[in-house]
Design a protein around this motif. Sequence first.
Motif, PDB file in Angstrom:
ATOM      1  N   GLN A  10     -16.603  44.250 -13.161  1.00  0.00           N
ATOM      2  CA  GLN A  10     -16.447  43.361 -11.742  1.00  0.00           C
ATOM      3  C   GLN A  10     -17.765  42.965 -11.105  1.00  0.00           C
ATOM      4  OE1 GLN A  10     -14.852  45.644  -8.392  1.00  0.00           O
ATOM      5  NE2 GLN A  10     -14.596  43.535  -6.872  1.00  0.00           N
ATOM      6  N   GLN A  11     -17.658  41.433 -11.152  1.00  0.00           N
ATOM      7  CA  GLN A  11     -18.336  40.085 -10.813  1.00  0.00           C
ATOM      8  C   GLN A  11     -18.646  39.774  -9.616  1.00  0.00           C
ATOM      9  OE1 GLN A  11     -19.334  37.667 -14.094  1.00  0.00           O
ATOM     10  NE2 GLN A  11     -20.446  39.401 -15.140  1.00  0.00           N
ATOM     11  N   ALA A  12     -18.709  39.054  -9.028  1.00  0.00           N
ATOM     12  CA  ALA A  12     -19.443  38.950  -7.771  1.00  0.00           C
ATOM     13  C   ALA A  12     -18.167  36.993  -8.126  1.00  0.00           C
ATOM     14  CB  ALA A  12     -20.623  38.608  -6.983  1.00  0.00           C
ATOM     15  N   PRO A  13     -17.114  37.030  -6.722  1.00  0.00           N
ATOM     16  CA  PRO A  13     -16.748  35.680  -7.028  1.00  0.00           C
ATOM     17  C   PRO A  13     -18.459  34.210  -7.135  1.00  0.00           C
ATOM     18  CG  PRO A  13     -16.027  36.595  -5.558  1.00  0.00           C
ATOM     19  CD  PRO A  13     -16.876  37.632  -6.255  1.00  0.00           C
ATOM     20  N   SER A  14     -17.776  33.896  -8.309  1.00  0.00           N
ATOM     21  CA  SER A  14     -18.430  32.514  -8.706  1.00  0.00           C
ATOM     22  C   SER A  14     -18.929  31.289  -7.586  1.00  0.00           C
ATOM     23  CB  SER A  14     -18.540  31.695 -10.213  1.00  0.00           C
ATOM     24  OG  SER A  14     -18.795  30.899 -10.215  1.00  0.00           O
ATOM     25  N   THR A  15     -19.838  31.217  -6.959  1.00  0.00           N
ATOM     26  CA  THR A  15     -20.321  30.268  -5.426  1.00  0.00           C
ATOM     27  C   THR A  15     -20.721  29.024  -6.643  1.00  0.00           C
ATOM     28  OG1 THR A  15     -21.978  31.245  -5.228  1.00  0.00           O
ATOM     29  CG2 THR A  15     -19.515  31.785  -3.818  1.00  0.00           C
ATOM     30  N   GLY A 108     -19.314  20.654 -22.093  1.00  0.00           N
ATOM     31  CA  GLY A 108     -19.060  21.499 -21.064  1.00  0.00           C
ATOM     32  C   GLY A 108     -17.538  22.679 -21.403  1.00  0.00           C
ATOM     33  N   HIS A 109     -16.940  22.116 -22.601  1.00  0.00           N
ATOM     34  CA  HIS A 109     -15.919  23.224 -23.388  1.00  0.00           C
ATOM     35  C   HIS A 109     -17.151  24.505 -24.133  1.00  0.00           C
ATOM     36  CE1 HIS A 109     -13.295  25.657 -25.577  1.00  0.00           C
ATOM     37  NE2 HIS A 109     -13.571  24.656 -26.824  1.00  0.00           N
ATOM     38  N   THR A 110     -18.335  23.989 -24.843  1.00  0.00           N
ATOM     39  CA  THR A 110     -19.850  24.432 -25.697  1.00  0.00           C
ATOM     40  C   THR A 110     -20.737  25.029 -24.460  1.00  0.00           C
ATOM     41  OG1 THR A 110     -19.991  22.572 -27.342  1.00  0.00           O
ATOM     42  CG2 THR A 110     -21.994  24.117 -27.111  1.00  0.00           C
ATOM     43  N   THR A 111     -20.533  24.420 -23.780  1.00  0.00           N
ATOM     44  CA  THR A 111     -21.656  25.600 -22.384  1.00  0.00           C
ATOM     45  C   THR A 111     -20.411  26.630 -22.065  1.00  0.00           C
ATOM     46  OG1 THR A 111     -22.506  23.360 -22.031  1.00  0.00           O
ATOM     47  CG2 THR A 111     -22.290  25.477 -20.339  1.00  0.00           C
ATOM     48  N   ALA A 112     -19.119  26.002 -21.444  1.00  0.00           N
ATOM     49  CA  ALA A 112     -18.132  27.178 -21.434  1.00  0.00           C
ATOM     50  C   ALA A 112     -17.823  28.350 -22.802  1.00  0.00           C
ATOM     51  CB  ALA A 112     -16.965  26.643 -21.115  1.00  0.00           C
ATOM     52  N   LEU A 113     -18.344  27.849 -23.625  1.00  0.00           N
ATOM     53  CA  LEU A 113     -18.180  28.890 -24.840  1.00  0.00           C
ATOM     54  C   LEU A 113     -19.412  30.215 -24.869  1.00  0.00           C
ATOM     55  CD1 LEU A 113     -16.181  27.307 -28.008  1.00  0.00           C
ATOM     56  CD2 LEU A 113     -15.649  29.252 -26.175  1.00  0.00           C
ATOM     57  N   ARG A 114     -20.910  29.249 -24.718  1.00  0.00           N
ATOM     58  CA  ARG A 114     -21.327  30.004 -24.194  1.00  0.00           C
ATOM     59  C   ARG A 114     -21.659  31.024 -23.204  1.00  0.00           C
ATOM     60  NH1 ARG A 114     -25.172  26.476 -23.613  1.00  0.00           N
ATOM     61  NH2 ARG A 114     -25.424  26.825 -21.051  1.00  0.00           N
ATOM     62  N   LYS A 115     -21.429  30.480 -22.133  1.00  0.00           N
ATOM     63  CA  LYS A 115     -21.347  30.875 -20.995  1.00  0.00           C
ATOM     64  C   LYS A 115     -20.578  32.427 -20.886  1.00  0.00           C
ATOM     65  CE  LYS A 115     -22.738  27.603 -17.593  1.00  0.00           C
ATOM     66  NZ  LYS A 115     -22.829  27.120 -16.382  1.00  0.00           N
ATOM     67  N   ARG A 116     -19.576  32.001 -21.980  1.00  0.00           N
ATOM     68  CA  ARG A 116     -18.868  33.591 -21.640  1.00  0.00           C
ATOM     69  C   ARG A 116     -19.142  34.643 -22.356  1.00  0.00           C
ATOM     70  NH1 ARG A 116     -13.069  31.201 -23.784  1.00  0.00           N
ATOM     71  NH2 ARG A 116     -13.093  29.759 -22.050  1.00  0.00           N
ATOM     72  N   ASP A 118     -22.073  35.045 -22.709  1.00  0.00           N
ATOM     73  CA  ASP A 118     -23.534  36.023 -22.295  1.00  0.00           C
ATOM     74  C   ASP A 118     -22.455  36.751 -21.595  1.00  0.00           C
ATOM     75  OD1 ASP A 118     -24.999  34.387 -23.386  1.00  0.00           O
ATOM     76  OD2 ASP A 118     -25.751  32.963 -21.896  1.00  0.00           O
ATOM     77  N   VAL A 119     -21.193  36.586 -20.498  1.00  0.00           N
ATOM     78  CA  VAL A 119     -20.646  37.326 -19.900  1.00  0.00           C
ATOM     79  C   VAL A 119     -20.218  38.387 -21.009  1.00  0.00           C
ATOM     80  CG1 VAL A 119     -18.706  37.850 -18.081  1.00  0.00           C
ATOM     81  CG2 VAL A 119     -19.838  35.976 -18.127  1.00  0.00           C
ATOM     82  N   ALA A 121     -21.320  39.615 -23.735  1.00  0.00           N
ATOM     83  CA  ALA A 121     -22.648  40.528 -24.010  1.00  0.00           C
ATOM     84  C   ALA A 121     -23.400  40.988 -22.254  1.00  0.00           C
ATOM     85  CB  ALA A 121     -23.625  39.280 -24.362  1.00  0.00           C
ATOM     86  N   SER A 122     -23.431  41.117 -20.954  1.00  0.00           N
ATOM     87  CA  SER A 122     -23.468  40.877 -19.836  1.00  0.00           C
ATOM     88  C   SER A 122     -22.839  42.806 -20.042  1.00  0.00           C
ATOM     89  CB  SER A 122     -23.288  39.999 -18.895  1.00  0.00           C
ATOM     90  OG  SER A 122     -23.628  40.963 -18.204  1.00  0.00           O
ATOM     91  N   ARG A 123     -21.082  41.952 -20.199  1.00  0.00           N
ATOM     92  CA  ARG A 123     -20.101  43.063 -20.024  1.00  0.00           C
ATOM     93  C   ARG A 123     -20.040  44.198 -21.128  1.00  0.00           C
ATOM     94  NH1 ARG A 123     -14.549  40.843 -19.680  1.00  0.00           N
ATOM     95  NH2 ARG A 123     -15.455  39.949 -18.059  1.00  0.00           N
ATOM     96  N   SER A 124     -20.597  43.738 -22.118  1.00  0.00           N
ATOM     97  CA  SER A 124     -21.404  45.686 -23.219  1.00  0.00           C
ATOM     98  C   SER A 124     -22.381  46.365 -23.117  1.00  0.00           C
ATOM     99  CB  SER A 124     -21.363  44.156 -24.523  1.00  0.00           C
ATOM    100  OG  SER A 124     -19.957  43.555 -24.937  1.00  0.00           O
ATOM    101  N   ARG A 125     -23.498  45.617 -21.998  1.00  0.00           N
ATOM    102  CA  ARG A 125     -24.487  46.247 -21.596  1.00  0.00           C
ATOM    103  C   ARG A 125     -24.286  47.347 -20.782  1.00  0.00           C
ATOM    104  NH1 ARG A 125     -27.795  40.564 -22.849  1.00  0.00           N
ATOM    105  NH2 ARG A 125     -26.584  40.696 -20.371  1.00  0.00           N
ATOM    106  N   ARG A 126     -23.445  46.444 -19.736  1.00  0.00           N
ATOM    107  CA  ARG A 126     -22.731  47.147 -18.197  1.00  0.00           C
ATOM    108  C   ARG A 126     -22.448  49.029 -18.982  1.00  0.00           C
ATOM    109  NH1 ARG A 126     -22.334  42.213 -15.901  1.00  0.00           N
ATOM    110  NH2 ARG A 126     -20.241  42.530 -16.209  1.00  0.00           N
TER     111      ARG A 126
END
Length: 477
Positions: A10-15, A108-116, A118-119, A121-126
């Motif tokens: 769970q992450q904080a809502p995006s703003t 934007g699609h490429t950036t979304a894939l990259r951010k996903r 990253d998310v 990877a961050s989730r796996s680390r947590r």
Amino acid sequence: MQRLWAKVDQQAPSTEWPRRLAHGVALGGAALFLTTISRHLIGVDLPFAFALVAVALAAAWGGALTAVAVVVTAIPAAVMLNPDHPFVTPVNIVVVIVFSLILALFGGHTTALRKRADVEASRSRRREDYLQSIFGTTPAAMLIADAADNILAINTSARDIFGIGDEDVERLTLATLLPGWSNADVDPCCVQRADGKRLTLSVSSVALPPATDDLRTIYIRDETDRIAAAEALALLQAELHQLARATALGQLGSAIAHEVNQPLAAAANYAKIAQVAASRGPMTAEVGDALDSALQQIFRAADVLKGLRRFVQRGPLQAEWVDARQIITEGAKLGAFAVRQAGAELTVTIDDDIGEVFIDATQIQQVLLNLIANAADAVADSATRTITLRAFPGPEERCTITVSDTGPGLAAEIESALFTPFQTTKRNGLGVGLAISRTIVEAHDGRITGASNPRGGASFSFTLPRRSCREELAGAA
């Protein structure tokens, strides 16, 4: 498990959308500024070039929303600033807008894939950190091993059990940590730590999922304290059981002493009557001696029963200063019958300076009788049947009395429990003679021991408080 991961992930809502929109407007303004500068200062008139570059940067950096904000900001402004430019035609404007939107969506699609990514990877680390925390802090001792029995990970609880540090983990294998253990074992295994402490461990193994079928988790539970507590409890229960039996024996002894004392008194009266009647008429010396001996034994039996009653009732000790030589000699005579039955020879040696001992004579003679009878039983099947009774002055105003035999000696398992109640090797024995003897001797402030002789047989010794002959003469003077 899904609910757990949902909580961990769970992450904080995006703003971020206001910020991304502001970045797009800023990039659009920067593109418009550069277009104006290049036109008036450099003389290069490119109405849409900087706008397209800004769209590409916005798509790669901030995603589709930022890129669309650049398109909405920079393209109309470029048209308004360059209405007479030959490239600014309705068709070109539409083409530029469509191309910009395609570029914005693709970027934007490429950036979304990259951010996903990253998310994820961050989730796996947590998740990994969470599992590491569970593995490291759980009270259960755990380790992970591969198919070659190499230990890949070991948690804090397991390290505490085995007494190992971080630097030792890389060199560990199951063979060194749990020698002799295998997956088929269901019973606890015993291991010895590097510091010499012995452990009793319950070990179980669980294979990890098929994707990692060459790995397994080993669960370890230290049973050392639990087994020690169970053994102590069993020993305590056995001692309580023996105490109950000893209490029952004491009650039985008291009852026997009470019941037998009455017929003994009657027998003594009849023997006295017979003695008086025989004295009035002709009576041989043999009959008189027999009657005297009968009376002595009846009175002795009564004394023994009185002593038994005092013993089981824990009454006061009837101790007095008596001649040690006389008491020991009488005790040897009492055991002579058992010696004769065994076909043995009894040798009595008493030092001249033995003096007096402070004892209850009846109880100490009972101890001598027990030890001589045990020695007679021990030599009954021996080739050499010799029993030695020796009394001599010991240190610290003590008299030491030793009964030795030439029997087979004491077995190791019996020697450690000689004076424990109900421990016996005799076929018809109760196992209370030595226990009672120890209680009697200790009540006289003495000590009794028993051990095998180096050349065969066994010896039992006990001590009593004594007063030497010289002290007696000095006291009389």
